[in-house]
Design a protein around this motif. Structure first.
Motif, short mmCIF file in Angstrom:
data_model
loop_
_atom_site.label_atom_id
_atom_site.label_comp_id
_atom_site.label_asym_id
_atom_site.label_seq_id
_atom_site.Cartn_x
_atom_site.Cartn_y
_atom_site.Cartn_z
N ALA A 24 0.86 -1.19 0.00
CA ALA A 24 0.00 0.00 0.00
C ALA A 24 0.89 1.23 0.00
O ALA A 24 1.76 1.36 0.87
N SER A 25 0.68 2.09 -0.98
CA SER A 25 1.51 3.29 -1.07
C SER A 25 0.69 4.53 -0.76
O SER A 25 -0.53 4.54 -0.95
N GLY A 26 1.36 5.58 -0.31
CA GLY A 26 0.70 6.81 0.08
C GLY A 26 1.09 7.17 1.51
O GLY A 26 1.85 6.45 2.16
N SER A 27 0.55 8.28 1.98
CA SER A 27 0.85 8.73 3.35
C SER A 27 -0.11 8.03 4.31
O SER A 27 -1.10 8.59 4.77
N ILE A 28 0.20 6.79 4.63
CA ILE A 28 -0.69 5.92 5.38
C ILE A 28 -0.34 5.91 6.85
O ILE A 28 0.82 5.74 7.21
N PHE A 29 -1.35 6.08 7.67
CA PHE A 29 -1.15 5.96 9.12
C PHE A 29 -1.30 4.50 9.55
O PHE A 29 -0.47 3.98 10.29
N SER A 30 -2.37 3.86 9.11
CA SER A 30 -2.61 2.48 9.50
C SER A 30 -3.64 1.85 8.58
O SER A 30 -4.38 2.55 7.87
N ILE A 31 -3.70 0.54 8.62
CA ILE A 31 -4.68 -0.23 7.85
C ILE A 31 -5.27 -1.30 8.76
O ILE A 31 -4.52 -1.96 9.50
N ASP A 32 -6.56 -1.45 8.74
CA ASP A 32 -7.18 -2.52 9.52
C ASP A 32 -6.87 -3.86 8.85
O ASP A 32 -5.73 -4.23 8.72
N ALA A 33 -7.86 -4.57 8.39
CA ALA A 33 -7.61 -5.87 7.79
C ALA A 33 -7.03 -5.74 6.38
O ALA A 33 -7.35 -4.79 5.65
N MET A 34 -6.18 -6.69 6.02
CA MET A 34 -5.70 -6.83 4.64
C MET A 34 -5.95 -8.27 4.21
O MET A 34 -6.05 -9.17 5.06
N GLY A 35 -6.05 -8.46 2.92
CA GLY A 35 -6.34 -9.82 2.50
C GLY A 35 -6.14 -10.04 1.02
O GLY A 35 -5.78 -9.13 0.27
N TRP A 36 -6.38 -11.26 0.64
CA TRP A 36 -6.30 -11.69 -0.75
C TRP A 36 -7.61 -12.35 -1.15
O TRP A 36 -8.16 -13.16 -0.39
N TYR A 37 -8.05 -12.00 -2.33
CA TYR A 37 -9.23 -12.60 -2.93
C TYR A 37 -8.83 -13.09 -4.31
O TYR A 37 -7.80 -12.67 -4.85
N ARG A 38 -9.64 -13.94 -4.90
CA ARG A 38 -9.35 -14.41 -6.25
C ARG A 38 -10.62 -14.58 -7.05
O ARG A 38 -11.69 -14.78 -6.50
N GLN A 39 -10.44 -14.48 -8.36
CA GLN A 39 -11.57 -14.65 -9.26
C GLN A 39 -11.14 -15.46 -10.47
O GLN A 39 -10.25 -15.04 -11.23
N ALA A 40 -11.74 -16.63 -10.61
CA ALA A 40 -11.48 -17.49 -11.76
C ALA A 40 -12.48 -17.15 -12.87
O ALA A 40 -13.56 -16.61 -12.59
N PRO A 41 -12.16 -17.47 -14.11
CA PRO A 41 -13.08 -17.16 -15.22
C PRO A 41 -14.46 -17.77 -15.00
O PRO A 41 -14.58 -18.95 -14.64
N GLY A 42 -15.48 -16.95 -15.16
CA GLY A 42 -16.84 -17.42 -15.00
C GLY A 42 -17.30 -17.61 -13.57
O GLY A 42 -18.41 -18.10 -13.35
N ARG A 43 -16.47 -17.21 -12.63
CA ARG A 43 -16.84 -17.38 -11.23
C ARG A 43 -16.80 -16.05 -10.50
O ARG A 43 -16.18 -15.08 -10.95
N GLU A 44 -17.44 -16.00 -9.36
CA GLU A 44 -17.44 -14.79 -8.55
C GLU A 44 -16.12 -14.68 -7.77
O GLU A 44 -15.45 -15.69 -7.52
N ARG A 45 -15.80 -13.45 -7.41
CA ARG A 45 -14.62 -13.24 -6.58
C ARG A 45 -14.85 -13.88 -5.22
O ARG A 45 -15.92 -13.75 -4.63
N GLU A 46 -13.82 -14.56 -4.72
CA GLU A 46 -13.94 -15.25 -3.44
C GLU A 46 -12.76 -14.93 -2.53
O GLU A 46 -11.65 -14.62 -2.99
#
Length: 125
Positions: A24-46
Motif C-alpha cells: 500500500a503506497s501513500g501517506s498511510i497511518f494504518s490499515i485494519d484488515a488486509m487480504g487476498w481474494y481471487r476470481q477465476a473465469p466465469g466465477r465470482e470473486r472469493e
C-alpha cells in the motif's frame, strides 16, 4: 493518493509454489484488515485469506494448510505464500485493504475498501 500494488503472479506447475506481495503506497497511518481474494473465469470473486492488524488470520477452506498470509504493518505490505498449488487455484488474485487511514494535506481520512489491480496466477497440470 493511496493505492495497492501487487506482484508475484505467474505460471507454475501443479505442486509448485508462488509468493504474492502487495504494498500500500501513500501517506498511510494504518490499515485494519488486509487480504487476498481471487476470481477465476466465469466465477465470482472469493476470499482466499485475510489478516487483521493484530495478526489474526482467516483462510478459505480450500487453501487452509497450503497458503499462508502475513503482513508487515510498518511497511504496509501483505504477502501470500502459496504452496502445493493446484490447477483449481488458477485465478486473478486481488489484494484488498479494509479501512485505510491516511493523510490528505492537513486531514486524516479513511478509505473504507481498497483493491489492487490483480495479478494472474496460473497452475498447469
Amino acid at each position: 493518493q493511496v493505492q495497492l500494488v501487487e506482484s508475484g503472479g505467474g505460471l507454475v506447475q501443479a505442486g509448485g509454489s508462488l509468493r504474492l506481495s502487495c504494498e500500500a503506497s501513500g501517506s498511510i497511518f494504518s490499515i485494519d484488515a488486509m487480504g487476498w481474494y481471487r476470481q477465476a473465469p466465469g466465477r465470482e470473486r472469493e476470499l482466499v485469506a485475510t489478516i487483521s492488524s493484530g495478526g489474526s488470520t482467516n483462510y478459505a477452506a480450500s487453501v487452509k494448510g497450503r497458503f499462508s498470509i502475513s503482513r508487515d504493518n510498518a511497511k504496509n505490505t501483505v504477502s501470500l505464500q502459496m504452496n502445493s498449488l493446484k490447477p483449481e487455484d488458477t485465478a486473478v488474485y486481488y489484494c484488498n485493504a479494509d479501512n485505510v487511514y491516511y493523510k490528505d494535506t492537513i486531514w486524516r481520512r479513511r478509505l473504507g475498501d481498497l483493491w489492487g489491480q490483480g495479478t494472474q496466477v496460473t497452475v498447469s497440470s
